[in-house]
Design a protein around this motif. Sequence first.
Motif, PDB file in Angstrom:
ATOM      1  N   ALA A   1     -15.984   4.269  -6.491  1.00 41.91           N
ATOM      2  CA  ALA A   1     -15.218   4.336  -7.742  1.00 41.91           C
ATOM      3  C   ALA A   1     -14.016   5.273  -7.556  1.00 41.91           C
ATOM      4  O   ALA A   1     -14.071   6.219  -6.752  1.00 41.91           O
ATOM      5  N   THR A   2     -12.954   5.024  -8.301  1.00 43.40           N
ATOM      6  CA  THR A   2     -11.714   5.807  -8.140  1.00 43.40           C
ATOM      7  C   THR A   2     -11.967   7.314  -8.308  1.00 43.40           C
ATOM      8  O   THR A   2     -11.484   8.127  -7.523  1.00 43.40           O
ATOM      9  N   ASP A   3     -12.748   7.664  -9.346  1.00 44.82           N
ATOM     10  CA  ASP A   3     -12.991   9.092  -9.586  1.00 44.82           C
ATOM     11  C   ASP A   3     -13.786   9.731  -8.445  1.00 44.82           C
ATOM     12  O   ASP A   3     -13.594  10.906  -8.133  1.00 44.82           O
TER      13      ASP A   3
ATOM     14  N   GLY B   1     -10.538   2.042  -3.301  1.00 39.67           N
ATOM     15  CA  GLY B   1     -11.628   1.473  -4.103  1.00 39.67           C
ATOM     16  C   GLY B   1     -11.390  -0.002  -4.383  1.00 39.67           C
ATOM     17  O   GLY B   1     -12.275  -0.845  -4.207  1.00 39.67           O
ATOM     18  N   GLU B   2     -10.172  -0.334  -4.777  1.00 39.26           N
ATOM     19  CA  GLU B   2      -9.829  -1.725  -5.090  1.00 39.26           C
ATOM     20  C   GLU B   2      -9.817  -2.570  -3.818  1.00 39.26           C
ATOM     21  O   GLU B   2     -10.180  -3.749  -3.845  1.00 39.26           O
ATOM     22  N   ILE B   3      -9.401  -1.957  -2.716  1.00 39.88           N
ATOM     23  CA  ILE B   3      -9.351  -2.723  -1.458  1.00 39.88           C
ATOM     24  C   ILE B   3     -10.773  -3.141  -1.052  1.00 39.88           C
ATOM     25  O   ILE B   3     -11.020  -4.281  -0.660  1.00 39.88           O
TER      26      ILE B   3
ATOM     27  N   GLY C   1      -1.122   3.994 -12.247  1.00 40.05           N
ATOM     28  CA  GLY C   1      -1.631   4.795 -13.370  1.00 40.05           C
ATOM     29  C   GLY C   1      -3.051   4.350 -13.684  1.00 40.05           C
ATOM     30  O   GLY C   1      -3.401   3.182 -13.495  1.00 40.05           O
ATOM     31  N   ARG C   2      -3.879   5.298 -14.155  1.00 41.32           N
ATOM     32  CA  ARG C   2      -5.295   5.013 -14.371  1.00 41.32           C
ATOM     33  C   ARG C   2      -5.477   3.819 -15.316  1.00 41.32           C
ATOM     34  O   ARG C   2      -4.746   3.649 -16.272  1.00 41.32           O
ATOM     35  N   GLY C   3      -6.461   3.009 -14.994  1.00 42.58           N
ATOM     36  CA  GLY C   3      -6.701   1.788 -15.775  1.00 42.58           C
ATOM     37  C   GLY C   3      -5.700   0.692 -15.427  1.00 42.58           C
ATOM     38  O   GLY C   3      -5.578  -0.314 -16.127  1.00 42.58           O
ATOM     39  N   GLY C   4      -4.982   0.867 -14.305  1.00 44.63           N
ATOM     40  CA  GLY C   4      -3.847   0.003 -13.983  1.00 44.63           C
ATOM     41  C   GLY C   4      -4.177  -1.399 -13.502  1.00 44.63           C
ATOM     42  O   GLY C   4      -3.265  -2.213 -13.322  1.00 44.63           O
ATOM     43  N   SER C   5      -5.458  -1.731 -13.301  1.00 40.66           N
ATOM     44  CA  SER C   5      -5.756  -3.111 -12.876  1.00 40.66           C
ATOM     45  C   SER C   5      -5.399  -4.117 -13.963  1.00 40.66           C
ATOM     46  O   SER C   5      -5.036  -5.257 -13.664  1.00 40.66           O
ATOM     47  N   ASP C   6      -5.498  -3.692 -15.219  1.00 41.31           N
ATOM     48  CA  ASP C   6      -5.068  -4.567 -16.325  1.00 41.31           C
ATOM     49  C   ASP C   6      -3.577  -4.872 -16.168  1.00 41.31           C
ATOM     50  O   ASP C   6      -3.122  -5.983 -16.427  1.00 41.31           O
TER      51      ASP C   6
END
Length: 407
Positions: free
Chosen positions: A51-53, A78-80, A154-159
Motif C-alpha cells: 500500500a502507498t502509505d 504500489g500501483e506498478i 497527488g493522493r487518491g490520484g488513480s481516480d
Amino acid sequence: MKIVIQKFGGTSVSTEERRLLVLEKILDAKKNGYSPVVVVSAMGRKGDPYATDTLLSLLDKHFKESNLQATDLLMSCGEIISTVVMSNELNKRCIDSVPLLGGQSGIITDNNFGKASVINVDTKKLLPILNEKKIPVVAGFQGITEDGYITTLGRGGSDVTACILGSALNANKIEIYTDVDGIMTADPRIVKNASLIKEISYNEVFELAYQGAKVIHPRAVEIAAKSNIPLVVKNTLNHCSGTIINKDGNEKYNSVITGIANMNNRVQINVSLADNDGNSNYFNILNTLGENKISIDLINVFPNKKIFTINKNQFIPFSIMMKNLNIKYSYEDNCSKIALIGNGIKDVPGVMATILKTLTKEGIEILQTADSNTTIWCLVKTPSSVAAINALHRDFNLENKYNCIKD
Ligand code: ASP
Ligand code: MG
C-alpha cells in the motif's frame, strides 16, 4: 469502438479473492461490447505490504521532504505491482493484457513531484493495444515528465488517471470501483437510513467532496465534467448499479436536496468594530488571514462586525496572529458545518424556511447560515450535529429513497 475505463481501488485488488471479482467486472464489460481500459491502485491500505502509505513509511520525514523525485519513484511502486498482478489474473483466464506504467500509457506531467499536473496524454500508446483487442492495465496515480522521471498525481490520484484517460480516449463511461455501493444521501455512520444516490450531477459531487465527503477525487470529477463523460461509482463486491455522476444529476426526479454532508472541527470567529475601535488592522483582517494562508469560510461581513469560521487546527496560528495585530475577537469552539446539497435548491422557494423549521422543532440552535445556487450551509454546535443531520435527512425525504438496483 465503445471504450469503458474501469478503475479499481486499493481494497478491490487487495486479495486474490477480490481480484477474481475484478476479473468478473472486466469480463462483463467485454461481454457488453466494451473495450475496457483497466486502471489500478496500490493493493490494500496502510499496513498492507504494497500500500502507498506502507511504502511511504519506509522513508524518514527529512528524506521525504527534501527528495520529492525519489519519493515519487517509491510511491509509484504500489500501483506498478498491482498492474502486473492484475495482468496475471487476466492471463489465468487466457485474456491478453498489457500492464503499463502511467507514462507508458501516454500520461505526461509537469515536474511538480508529489502533486503533478497532467500536461498531455498521448493516446497513440493505448489505441494500438485496444485495436489488437488486448486489455491495457494501467498503473494509476502516476505519469512521467517530458525528460523521463516518474511523477505521482497527488493522493487518491488513480481516480484522476481514470478520468484523464477516459477524456483523452473519449470513453463512453468511466467506472470507479470501490468497497461501497456508491454515493450516499448522508454518511451511513451518522444516518442509519441513508440511501444510495442513483444519479447526481458533477457539481453536486464537487460540493460534497469540498465538504469532506471522500467518495471520489474532485479533480477526477472536474476532468469528467469537462468532457461530459458519465462517471459511475460502484461496488466491486456486489452487483449494485451504483451512483451515476453526470451533467443533470437527479433533475428528472424533482428532488430538492440530493445529499447532506457534514464538516466538524469548525471554530466560529466574531470580530466586531466596537471591540477594535481605533485599530486600523481591523479593516484588513480578511486579507491578512489570506496572506497567512488561514482559510476561512461562511464569511458574513456586516458594517460593524465580521463573522467567519476556521478549522480548529488553525486556531493557534490564528490566535497568535490576532495577538500580534492587537485584534480582539470572540469565538465559538466545537462547531459543525452541515451542507445540504442539491441542484434543485435554486428552483424551489422556501428551502431555508424548511431547514429553520426542522432545526427549531428539534431545539437546535443555528449559529450561522449561508447559501449558493446548489448548497445551503448551517453552522451548529457539534454535539447537536447528529440530531440535526438526521432531522434534515428525514424532513427532506431522503430516507430509503432508492434501492440498490442490480444490473
Ligand atoms: N495509491 C494512491 C494513494 O493511496 C493512489 C490511489 O489510491 O488512488 O493515494
Ligand atoms: Mg481512492
